[in-house]
Design an enzyme around this catalytic site. Structure first.
Site, PDB file in Angstrom:
ATOM      1  NE  ARG A 192      -3.642  -0.457   2.320  1.00 14.29           N
ATOM      2  CZ  ARG A 192      -4.802  -0.612   1.695  1.00 14.29           C
ATOM      3  NH1 ARG A 192      -5.375   0.415   1.090  1.00 14.29           N
ATOM      4  NH2 ARG A 192      -5.381  -1.790   1.670  1.00 14.29           N
ATOM      5  CD  GLU A 213     -23.736   3.626 -28.347  1.00  9.39           C
ATOM      6  OE1 GLU A 213     -22.541   3.798 -28.681  1.00  9.39           O
ATOM      7  OE2 GLU A 213     -24.566   4.555 -28.267  1.00  9.39           O
TER       8      GLU A 213
END
Length: 502
Positions: free
Chosen positions: A119, A140
Site C-alpha cells: 500500500r 453499445e
C-alpha cells in the site's frame, strides 16, 4: 357478525403492516451498521504522503468505457517494458503477487486489489467519464461484441465454438474481462432470441428508426437500464469500482454492502465520501471528455516521473553492474494469498502480459517525444476500433448507433439514467474539481521549473565572474601585469644606459 369479521380483518392487516414496517426498519438498521463499519474500515486504510509523487508501483484502475485502453497502449506500454508490467488482473486472470519485480498494473479490478499490493509503495491513477455517456457506451459496446456471434446459425453453435477456441489458445478474450464476462453473454443470448422470433414471424424488412428503441433487433435502452444485472454492474459502476465494492471484489463482504446501498439509496452517501477520498489520494485523475488536456497532464505529471525513475535506475545499474538479483532485491515485496493460482496459470498470465511489441524506451523518452508517439498511436487505434465497430454492428442492421442518434433519446429516459447513476454523477463532479486542481498544480510546477532553469542558465556566467573571490583574483592579476610591465621597462632602460656609457 359481519362487522366483527371486518373489524378482525382490519386489525389483522394493521398488525401485518406494523410487522412489515418493523422488519423494514430492522433491515435498514442492519444495512446501515454494515455500511458504516465498511466505511470506517476503508477510511482507516488511506495511504498518507504526497499523492503527486510517483511511488514504486503504478496501479491504473481502469473504469470500463473511459478510454483506458488508449492510455494503456499509447502511454503506459511506451513507458514500461513488458518485464516491468504485472500480469493484468482481468477476472479469472487476476493479479498474481509472485511477480514481485513489476512496476505497472493495469486492471478492471476494483480498489480491493490494494489488499494484494504494498500500500505505501503504490500510486493510483484512474479516468472518469460523464456517467450518462458511459451508460450509452456500455450498452453499445455490449451489443457490438455480442453481435459478432450472430454469424453463427444458433447459440448452441456459438457455445461449441467458444469451448473449442479456449482449448486452443491461452490468450485473453473479451469474455474473460470484467464486466463484459457478465454483460456480453447476457446480451448475446438476447440477440439470438430476438433473431429467432423475427424468423418465426417471417420478418424480412425492418423499418429504420430510433436504434435505442428498435425492440425487434436489440434490447431497447429503457429495458436495458432497468434490468437487475445492469443495476448491479453498470449503474454507479465507477463509484463502486473506486471503493472496491463490485461483484469482482476481493473483499468478502462487498456483495452485502453493495446490495444494502442499492436497496437503501440514502446509504450511498457513505460510499460516495469514501470514493472522493480515493480520488484525493490518486496521483492522476483524467477525464474522458477533456481528452487532450488529460493526455497533456498525464505526460507532465506522471510520465516525467516515470522517465526520471528510469534514468535514475539506469545510472545506478551502470554503476553497480547489470545484476538482476541485486535489482530485484530493491523492489517492493508483494503480498501473497492462500488462494494464489498454480504456477501454470501464472505462466499463462505472464505470457499474456508480455505479448506484442515492446515499445518502451524507458529513460530515452522526453515529454515531447512521448506526446508525438501518443498522438500517432491514438489515431491508428481509433481508426482500427472504428472499422471493427462498423463491421460488427452490420449484424444489427438497421440499428445504427451514432452521436446524433443519442441526441434523439427522449429527455425522460435521460433523467431516469441520471437518477439511477446519482452516485456516479456526484463523483464525476468531484472528479472535475480534482482535475482542475491538478491543472493548477501542474502549471505552478512548470512555471517553477522554468524560473529555476532561467536562474541557473543566467547565473552560469554571472556566478563565476561576479562573486567577490573572482573579483579579487581579477584585480590581483591586473596588478601583477602592471608590475611586470614596470620591471620590464626599468630593465630595458638600464641596458640602454649601460650601452651609452661604454
Amino acid at each position: 357478525m359481519r362487522c366483527e369479521i371486518v373489524h378482525l380483518m382490519l386489525v389483522f392487516f394493521l398488525l401485518l403492516l406494523i410487522s412489515e414496517a418493523s422488519e423494514a426498519n430492522d433491515g435498514y438498521k442492519q444495512c446501515e451498521h454494515k455500511v458504516k463499519n465498511w466505511a470506517s474500515f476503508s477510511a482507516d486504510t488511506e495511504v498518507s504522503g504526497n499523492q503527486h509523487a510517483l511511488r514504486d508501483l503504478l496501479l491504473f484502475l481502469h473504469v470500463p468505457r473511459t478510454g483506458g485502453r488508449t492510455y494503456y497502449h499509447c502511454f503506459l506500454k511506451r513507458l514500461y517494458s513488458s518485464s516491468l508490467e504485472c500480469p493484468r488482473s482481468y477476472d479469472k486472470l487476476r493479479y498474481n503477487p509472485r511477480k514481485s519485480s513489476c512496476r505497472l498494473l493495469t486492471t478492471h479490478d476494483d480498489y480491493s486489489v490494494m489488499s494484494k499490493l504494498p500500500r505505501e509503495k503504490t500510486s493510483l491513477m484512474t479516468i472518469l467519464r460523464d456517467p450518462i455517456e458511459r451508460v450509452f457506451s456500455t450498452y453499445e459496446f455490449s451489443l457490438e461484441v455480442a453481435s459478432r456471434f450472430l454469424v453463427h446459425p444458433n447459440l448452441t453453435s456459438v457455445l461449441t465454438m467458444s469451448r473449442s477456441a479456449r482449448r486452443k489458445t491461452s490468450g485473453v478474450s473479451t469474455l474473460d474481462i470484467w464486466p463484459w464476462k457478465y454483460l456480453v453473454p447476457w446480451m448475446r443470448e438476447d440477440l439470438f432470441s430476438r433473431r429467432d422470433i423475427r424468423k418465426l414471424r417471417g420478418q424480412v424488412h425492418l423499418v429504420t428508426g430510433d436504434p435505442y428503441a428498435m425492440e425487434d433487433v436489440v434490447m431497447p435502452l429503457h429495458e436495458y437500464i432497468n434490468e437487475p444485472i445492469t443495476r448491479d454492474i453498470v449503474h454507479n459502476g465507477a463509484t463502486f469500482q473506486l471503493v472496491g465494492l463490485t461483484n469482482n471484489s476481493y473483499f468478502a463482504g462487498a456483495h452485502e454492502v453493495r446490495h444494502c446501498v442499492l436497496k437503501y439509496h440514502s446509504l450511498g452517501d457513505y460510499v460516495l465520501q469514501i470514493a472522493k477520498k480515493k480520488l484525493d489520494n490518486m496521483i492522476y485523475v483524467g477525464l474522458t471528455e477533456n481528452h487532450k488536456e488529460s493526455a497533456n497532464m498525464f505526460a507532465n505529471v506522471v510520465a516525467t516521473q516515470v522517465i526520471s525513475k528510469h534514468k535514475t535506475s539506469s545510472s545506478n545499474s551502470d554503476g553497480a553492474g547489470d545484476n538482476d538479483s541485486e535489482r530485484h532485491s530493491q523492489l517492493p515485496d508483494m503480498k501473497t494469498d492462500a488462494n494464489d493460482k498454480d504456477e501454470n496459470i501464472y505462466q499463462n498470465q505472464k505470457n499474456v502480459s508480455s505479448t506484442g511489441k515492446d515499445y518502451a524506451i524507458q529513460g530515452n523518452w522526453t515529454v515531447g517525444k512521448l506526446m508525438e508517439a501518443y498522438n500517432s498511436c491514438v489515431s491508428k487505434l481509433r481508426h482500427s476500433q472504428a472499422d471493427r465497430r462498423v463491421n460488427s454492428l452490420k449484424q444489427l442492421y438497421p440499428a445504427n448507433f451514432t452521436k446524433e442518434a443519442r441526441k434523439q433519446v427522449p429527455e425522460a429516459l435521460i433523467k431516469e439514467i441520471t437518477l439511477l447513476n446519482s452516485l456516479d454523477i456526484e463523483l464525476y463532479k468531484y472528479g472535475q474539481y480534482i482535475f482542475g486542481k491538478q491543472q493548477e498544480h501542474m502549471t505552478q510546477s512548470m512555471v517553477h521549473d522554468e524560473e529555476l532553469s532561467g536562474i541557473l542558465s543566467t547565473s552560469t556566467y554571472r556566478g563565476i565572474y561576479n562573486t567577490p573571490s573572482w573579483k579579487c583574483v581579477s584585480l590581483s592579476g591586473a596588478a601583477l601585469m602592471l608590475l611586470l610591465i614596470f620591471i620590464f621597462i626599468c630593465v630595458s632602460s638600464r641596458r640602454r644606459t649601460s650601452k651609452v656609457k661604454l
